[in-house]
Scaffold this active site. Structure first.
Site, PDB file in Angstrom:
ATOM      1  N   GLY A 198     -64.955  34.268  13.619  1.00  0.00           N
ATOM      2  CA  GLY A 198     -63.577  33.807  13.970  1.00  0.00           C
ATOM      3  C   GLY A 198     -62.217  35.010  13.895  1.00  0.00           C
ATOM      4  O   GLY A 198     -61.198  34.297  14.594  1.00  0.00           O
ATOM      5  N   GLN A 227     -66.678  32.789  20.393  1.00  0.00           N
ATOM      6  CA  GLN A 227     -67.539  33.293  19.599  1.00  0.00           C
ATOM      7  C   GLN A 227     -67.461  34.137  18.732  1.00  0.00           C
ATOM      8  O   GLN A 227     -68.669  35.020  19.349  1.00  0.00           O
ATOM      9  CB  GLN A 227     -68.737  32.231  18.952  1.00  0.00           C
ATOM     10  CG  GLN A 227     -69.602  31.653  18.154  1.00  0.00           C
ATOM     11  CD  GLN A 227     -70.122  32.533  18.332  1.00  0.00           C
ATOM     12  OE1 GLN A 227     -71.658  32.340  19.343  1.00  0.00           O
ATOM     13  NE2 GLN A 227     -71.349  33.657  17.729  1.00  0.00           N
ATOM     14  N   CYS A 228     -67.734  34.335  18.151  1.00  0.00           N
ATOM     15  CA  CYS A 228     -67.847  35.514  16.883  1.00  0.00           C
ATOM     16  C   CYS A 228     -67.962  35.692  15.563  1.00  0.00           C
ATOM     17  O   CYS A 228     -69.330  34.713  15.293  1.00  0.00           O
ATOM     18  CB  CYS A 228     -66.441  36.962  16.621  1.00  0.00           C
ATOM     19  SG  CYS A 228     -65.713  36.468  15.234  1.00  0.00           S
ATOM     20  N   GLN A 229     -68.656  35.956  14.591  1.00  0.00           N
ATOM     21  CA  GLN A 229     -69.690  35.761  13.613  1.00  0.00           C
ATOM     22  C   GLN A 229     -68.663  35.314  12.189  1.00  0.00           C
ATOM     23  O   GLN A 229     -69.001  34.261  12.035  1.00  0.00           O
ATOM     24  CB  GLN A 229     -70.038  37.575  12.778  1.00  0.00           C
ATOM     25  CG  GLN A 229     -70.795  37.216  11.246  1.00  0.00           C
ATOM     26  CD  GLN A 229     -72.679  37.168  11.724  1.00  0.00           C
ATOM     27  OE1 GLN A 229     -72.309  37.277  13.127  1.00  0.00           O
ATOM     28  NE2 GLN A 229     -73.339  37.732  10.680  1.00  0.00           N
ATOM     29  N   TYR A 237     -69.893  32.228  13.709  1.00  0.00           N
ATOM     30  CA  TYR A 237     -71.408  32.109  13.973  1.00  0.00           C
ATOM     31  C   TYR A 237     -71.704  31.227  12.183  1.00  0.00           C
ATOM     32  O   TYR A 237     -72.268  30.515  11.876  1.00  0.00           O
ATOM     33  CB  TYR A 237     -72.081  33.491  14.012  1.00  0.00           C
ATOM     34  CG  TYR A 237     -74.096  33.092  13.815  1.00  0.00           C
ATOM     35  CD1 TYR A 237     -74.183  32.342  14.582  1.00  0.00           C
ATOM     36  CD2 TYR A 237     -74.092  33.645  12.234  1.00  0.00           C
ATOM     37  CE1 TYR A 237     -75.629  32.799  14.540  1.00  0.00           C
ATOM     38  CE2 TYR A 237     -75.119  33.998  13.161  1.00  0.00           C
ATOM     39  CZ  TYR A 237     -76.609  32.676  14.138  1.00  0.00           C
ATOM     40  OH  TYR A 237     -77.934  33.119  13.467  1.00  0.00           O
TER      41      TYR A 237
END
Length: 469
Positions: free
Chosen positions: A430, A426-428, A455
Site C-alpha cells: 500500500g 495496488q502494490c505489495q 497484494y
C-alpha cells in the site's frame, strides 16, 4: 589504525574512513556527496583527510570525492581501468593518481593494493588493506565496492538497462565470473567491506549484515558456489530489479565531475499564490508528507513521495534533472530533504512552502479501499486495477485482471491505461501505490482509489491469485 564505517540508509550506501593514527592522515573509501560526517569524525579523532578513493564510477549516488578534494585538499585515487568510456573527466580540477591492477598506494602507514574486478562495471577495482603501521605483514581486508556484497555480487546489467548500451549485460556477467576467481583466491580471513547493503538497487539479494569475510562468502554467497560459467551468467542476470531512471544520469555526473554543493538557504513561500506562480512555470511540486495526510488533502498537481528511507530512490525515478523543485514540507525537514536529494544530484530546490499554507485553498483527495471492496469492484467494468510492483513481485503472483505498470514507469505509460475508468492502484503493501495514486492525479487522472494493505492483504484473505504460465 583507525577504522569507521558510515551507512546512508536511504540508498543503503556504505563508505569508510581509514586513518593512520601515527601520522594523523586518513582516507575515505567510496565517499557519498554529504561529506560533513567524514570531516567531523576525522576532526574528533585527531585525523586529517588527505585522500579519497573510489572503486568505480558510481551509478546510484553522487560521489563526494571531488568535494573532499576541494574542502580538504584530498588526493584522489581513481581507476585507470576500462576503455576511454570509463575515464574521469574532471582531473584537471583535483590532485589525483590513476591506479590499476597491481598499483599500491599508502596513507600514512596503511597500504592499499589495487586489484581489477570488472563485472559490475568495466573500470571497477577493489582495494586490499594492510595495516603496516600496526606491524602487519599480511592484509586485513578488502574494500569490494559493488563487486562482492554480503550474500550477493554486483549486477552487470546496469549499462544495458539504465544507459541503453546493448549487449553489455552478458559481457559484464562473464567478467564478473572471472573476477570472482580472484576473490576466491584471497585468504579466507580477509574482512569484506562492500559499498552497499540490503535495500540497494545495485544487486538483487544483498544481506543486511554490514561486513563479512572472504571465507564466509565462499561458504554462503550463492554466486561463489557456481563453477559453470553459463549457469552463473543465467542466474546472475535473472531477477535483477528495475534500475531507477536516475542511474544513467549518475554515471555521467560522476564521470564529468559533480557540481560543488550549494550551501545557500532554501527560501520559504509565504503565500499559496506564489506556489501557483511556480506551478505555472513547470516546477516539480514535491509533497513529502505521510501518504494518509496527502490522501486526505493535497495541493492539485503535487506528487507525494513520503520522506522515509525510500524517498531518495523514488525521487530519482520521477524528478528530471532539468526541473526546478518546490517542496511542500515543514521548515524543520527542509535541510534533511535537501541533503537526501543532493545525494543523487537533484540540487534545484528553489523554494519550500509549509503544508498549512499550500492547503489554504481548494484541495484534492483520494479514497482508500480494502480488499473486500476491491473484490466487488473487479466485477464492475467501470473500475480498472493497476499493479505498480516490480517485475519479480508480479512474477510471483498477481490479482487477476490487474494491469502491471511498475511504479517508476507509471508517469511515462499513462497512454497504456484504458480511458474513462475509476483507477485502483495496488502494490505489495500500500505504500508505493499511494505514490502511484498521487502521480495519476497530478497527471490529470482524478478518479483514483488506493488499495490498503496491497497484494499482501489480498493473499492474507486467501483470495485467488494468478501466476505467469
Amino acid at each position: 589504525m583507525f577504522f569507521r564505517s558510515f551507512f546512508y540508509e536511504q540508498l543503503a550506501h556504505m563508505s569508510y574512513l581509514v586513518g593512520c593514527q601515527r601520522t594523523g592522515e586518513a582516507i575515505v573509501i567510496d565517499p557519498g556527496r554529504s561529506i560533513d560526517w567524514y570531516i567531523d569524525t576525522a576532526k574528533k579523532e585527531g585525523l586529517r583527510i588527505v585522500a579519497a578513493a573510489e572503486t568505480h564510477i558510481h551509478a546510484d549516488f553522487v560521489s563526494g570525492a571531488k568535494e573532499l578534494a576541494k574542502r580538504c585538499g584530498a588526493k584522489l585515487y581513481l581507476s585507470d581501468e576500462g576503455d576511454e568510456n570509463w575515464k574521469y573527466q574532471y582531473l584537471n580540477e583535483v590532485d589525483y593518481e590513476l591506479v590499476k591492477e597491481g598499483s599500491i598506494f599508502t596513507v600514512g602507514n596503511v597500504e592499499f593494493q589495487v586489484i581489477h574486478t570488472p563485472g559490475h562495471t568495466p573500470e571497477h577495482i577493489s582495494f586490499i588493506l594492510t595495516d603496516k603501521g600496526g606491524g602487519a605483514k599480511e592484509p586485513m581486508g578488502i574494500f569490494t565496492g559493488d563487486f562482492v556484497f554480503v550474500g550477493d555480487v554486483g549486477r552487470p546489467d546496469l549499462l544495458e538497462k539504465a544507459a541503453g548500451i546493448f549487449g553489455t549485460a552478458d559481457i559484464g556477467a562473464r567478467q564478473m565470473f572471472q573476477s570472482l576467481k580472484k576473490f576466491k583466491a584471497l585468504p579466507d580471513y580477509l574482512k569484506v567491506w562492500p559499498a552497499h547493503g540490503a535495500g540497494s538497487a545495485c544487486g538483487k539479494a544483498l544481506g543486511a549484515v554490514p561486513s563479512s569475510t572472504v571465507g564466509y562468502e565462499k561458504l554462503t554467497n550463492w554466486a561463489l558456489k557456481i563453477e559453470d560459467e553459463e549457469e552463473f551468467v543465467k542466474l546472475l542476470l535473472a531477477g535483477q530489479p528495475e534500475p531507477p531512471k536516475y542511474f544513467a544520469m549518475m554515471k555521467q555526473v560522476n564521470k564529468i565531475g559533480p557540481e560543488y554543493l550549494n550551501e545557500e538557504e532554501v527560501p520559504a513561500l509565504p503565500t499559496r499564490e506564489q506556489l501557483e506562480e511556480y506551478q505555472s512555470n513547470g516546477v516539480f511540486i514535491l509533497d513529502v508528507r505521510p501518504p494518509q495526510e496527502f490522501a486526505n488533502a493535497h495541493y492539485a498537481g503535487s506528487i507525494n513521495i513520503p520522506f522515509n528511507k525510500s524517498f531518495t530512490n523514488w525521487a530519482g525515478w520521477f524528478i528530471n534533472y532539468d526541473q526546478d523543485i518546490v517542496l511542500i514540507a515543514s521548515q524543520e525537514d527542509v535541510q534533511a530533504i535537501r541533503k537526501a536529494l543532493a545525494y543523487i544530484g537533484l540540487d534545484r530546490i528553489v523554494a519550500y512552502i509549509e503544508p498549512v499554507v499550500a492547503l489554504s485553498g481548494e484541495v484534492e483527495r483520494y479514497e482508500e479501499i480494502d480488499v473486500q471492496q476491491l473484490r466487488q469492484y473487479l466485477q464492475d467494468e467501470h473500475y480498472h486495477l493497476i499493479d505498480v510492483r516490480n517485475q519479480a513481485e508480479w512474477d510471483e503472483g498477481y490479482i487477476e485482471g490487474a494491469q502491471h505498470i511498475m511504479l517508476g514507469t507509471l508517469a511515462d505509460r499513462l497512454n497504456e491505461i484504458p480511458e474513462g475508468k475509476t483507477y485502483i492502484v495496488q502494490c505489495q503493501s500500500g505504500a508505493r501505490s499511494a505514490i502511484g495514486a498521487s502521480i495519476l492525479q497530478a497527471k490529470g487522472v482524478k478518479q483514483v482509489l488506493n488499495l490498503k494493505g496491497g497484494y499482501l492483504a489480498w493473499v492474507q484473505e486467501k483470495l485467488p491469485i494468478a501466476r505467469k504460465a
